[in-house]
Write an enzyme that holds these catalytic residues in place. Sequence first.
Site, mmCIF file in Angstrom:
data_model
loop_
_atom_site.group_PDB
_atom_site.id
_atom_site.type_symbol
_atom_site.label_atom_id
_atom_site.label_comp_id
_atom_site.label_asym_id
_atom_site.label_seq_id
_atom_site.Cartn_x
_atom_site.Cartn_y
_atom_site.Cartn_z
ATOM 1 C CG HIS A 178 23.354 -43.924 -50.374
ATOM 2 N ND1 HIS A 178 23.642 -43.373 -49.141
ATOM 3 C CD2 HIS A 178 24.541 -44.059 -51.012
ATOM 4 C CE1 HIS A 178 24.939 -43.179 -49.046
ATOM 5 N NE2 HIS A 178 25.507 -43.590 -50.155
ATOM 6 C CG ASP A 199 10.906 -35.349 -29.741
ATOM 7 O OD1 ASP A 199 11.400 -34.248 -29.419
ATOM 8 O OD2 ASP A 199 10.000 -35.474 -30.592
ATOM 9 N N GLY A 201 16.293 -38.355 -26.838
ATOM 10 C CA GLY A 201 17.432 -38.078 -25.979
ATOM 11 C C GLY A 201 18.748 -37.911 -26.694
ATOM 12 C CB ALA A 202 19.897 -38.505 -30.138
ATOM 13 C CB VAL A 203 23.338 -34.366 -28.647
ATOM 14 C CG1 VAL A 203 23.703 -32.899 -28.850
ATOM 15 C CG2 VAL A 203 23.416 -34.739 -27.169
ATOM 16 N N PRO A 205 21.834 -31.502 -33.739
ATOM 17 C CG PRO A 205 23.405 -31.421 -35.477
ATOM 18 C CD PRO A 205 22.751 -32.375 -34.505
ATOM 19 C CB THR A 206 19.748 -26.140 -35.624
ATOM 20 O OG1 THR A 206 21.025 -25.509 -35.776
ATOM 21 C CG2 THR A 206 19.265 -25.966 -34.181
#
Length: 513
Positions: A178, A199, A201-203, A205-206
């Site tokens: 893009h 940081d 507050g979102a979830v 993943p690693t």
Amino acid sequence: MSALKQPTLRVVAIIAEGVPESDAKQLISYARANNKVIIGPATVGGVQAGAFKIGDTAGTIDNIIQCKLYRPGSVGFVSKSGGMSNELYNTIARVTDGIYEGIAIGGDVFPGSTLSDHILRFNNIPQVKMMVVLGELGGSDEYSLVEALKQGKVQKPVVAWVSGTCARLFKSEVQFGHAGAKSGGELESAQSKNQALRDAGAVVPTSFEALESVIKETFEKLVEEGNIPPVPEVTPPPIPEDLNTAIKSGKVRAPTHIISTISDDRGEEPCYAGVPMSTIIERGYGVGDVISLLWFKRSLPRYCTQFIEICVMLCADHGPCVSGAHNSIVTARAGKDLVSSLVSGLLTIGPRFGGAIDDAARYFKDAYDRGLMPYEFVEGMKKKGIRVPGIGHRIKSRDNRDKRVQLLQKYAHAHFPSVKYMEYAVQVETYTLSKANNLVMNVDGAIGSLFLDLLSGSGMFSKQEIDEIIEIGYLNGLFVLARSIGLIGHTFDQKRLKQPLYRHPWEDVLYTK
């Protein structure tokens, strides 16, 4: 811009890629000033499950059903990538009750609407219980979502992942697919954005591989808490199978509109009567061979195809004074195009001009097969008021024979295994010459009788096939094909000479009452 100016349109999806950034900025400015929404540029569109889709998103009907897009779920999804949207629709459908709405905003540097725009919109839709965001490195769009989360503007769970963590593996700056996917500094890296979202507050993943399990955990937690009631499952209406697919699988047999047995262009190369084009060239086939394949659906012996070519050459033209050439010349001089001039000449072909080959073959064959003596045949035709086709010429006579007829007869005597029909036609000519000096065999009669000998003597045609060939008009087709060469030549000749409009001279017309 025209769409944005329509008062009834509120949302415009721009599928086009490569929109100049200056144009994109103008469109975005106008949209925001007039309370309009732009999805894109460079978007595959969006889908509201169970309602509609805009653009190319969601893929095939099978994919729509597999991803449960035929009925609304509880997840709002927004992504920069269109291709990854389809991937995530499938992922979300596997571990949740499906999406309520999915949007791909496009990967340009200046999108018409941002990730946070749609997350804030999803936050106000009661049916949306959680959101999934798929961002990418480059730009600062994700940080506007970070600010919204920090300010408490988003009360529903947000699962987010920013793609492009592999960029750090490269020694230099990398431009991904893009236009906006290019890290301009540490803050624009995927790692920094993922950490900022985590940081706020979102979830997060690693890794991308863990995204599916995180979405599943978040959804199941909401179900346990009673925040997501079960979505009533519906059976999608049966979609009729594509006709082409069904035909290929042998499920249906569709009626055909055209039947063709002479050629096939569906393979890697066209075939004439089953013979590939490359074979025709490699074996040095001529025009006669091609005619034998396309007209007679078989490869005739070389003496047959050479005879066909001789007929074409001898009948290609007979000067500018015959009716066909005259018509083409007059039409060409009237300024008409090639096809019009050619057709004008071809329309004169008939019983009195070049179109008697089939009739000559038909009558000669019938008389010979019935065992009629030449005088019985001629006198019988006379009683019926029918001129013997293939006999008679306006110029040629007993002492001035048609050279074309002589050449054809000479070739047949040298190469044909049998010339019984031609010999019968010569006997008929002998009788008619006793009646009048110009009742000689003409080229129609020669070709008609010799083609009978070709068809019967080659041993490749049944009696029924020979009768059908004559009845359909194959032999006249040979004259039409040949004479087209000459008519085209006369047309080009007149145009090359820049001849003016033809007007017939007065002195050549008898004006009478």
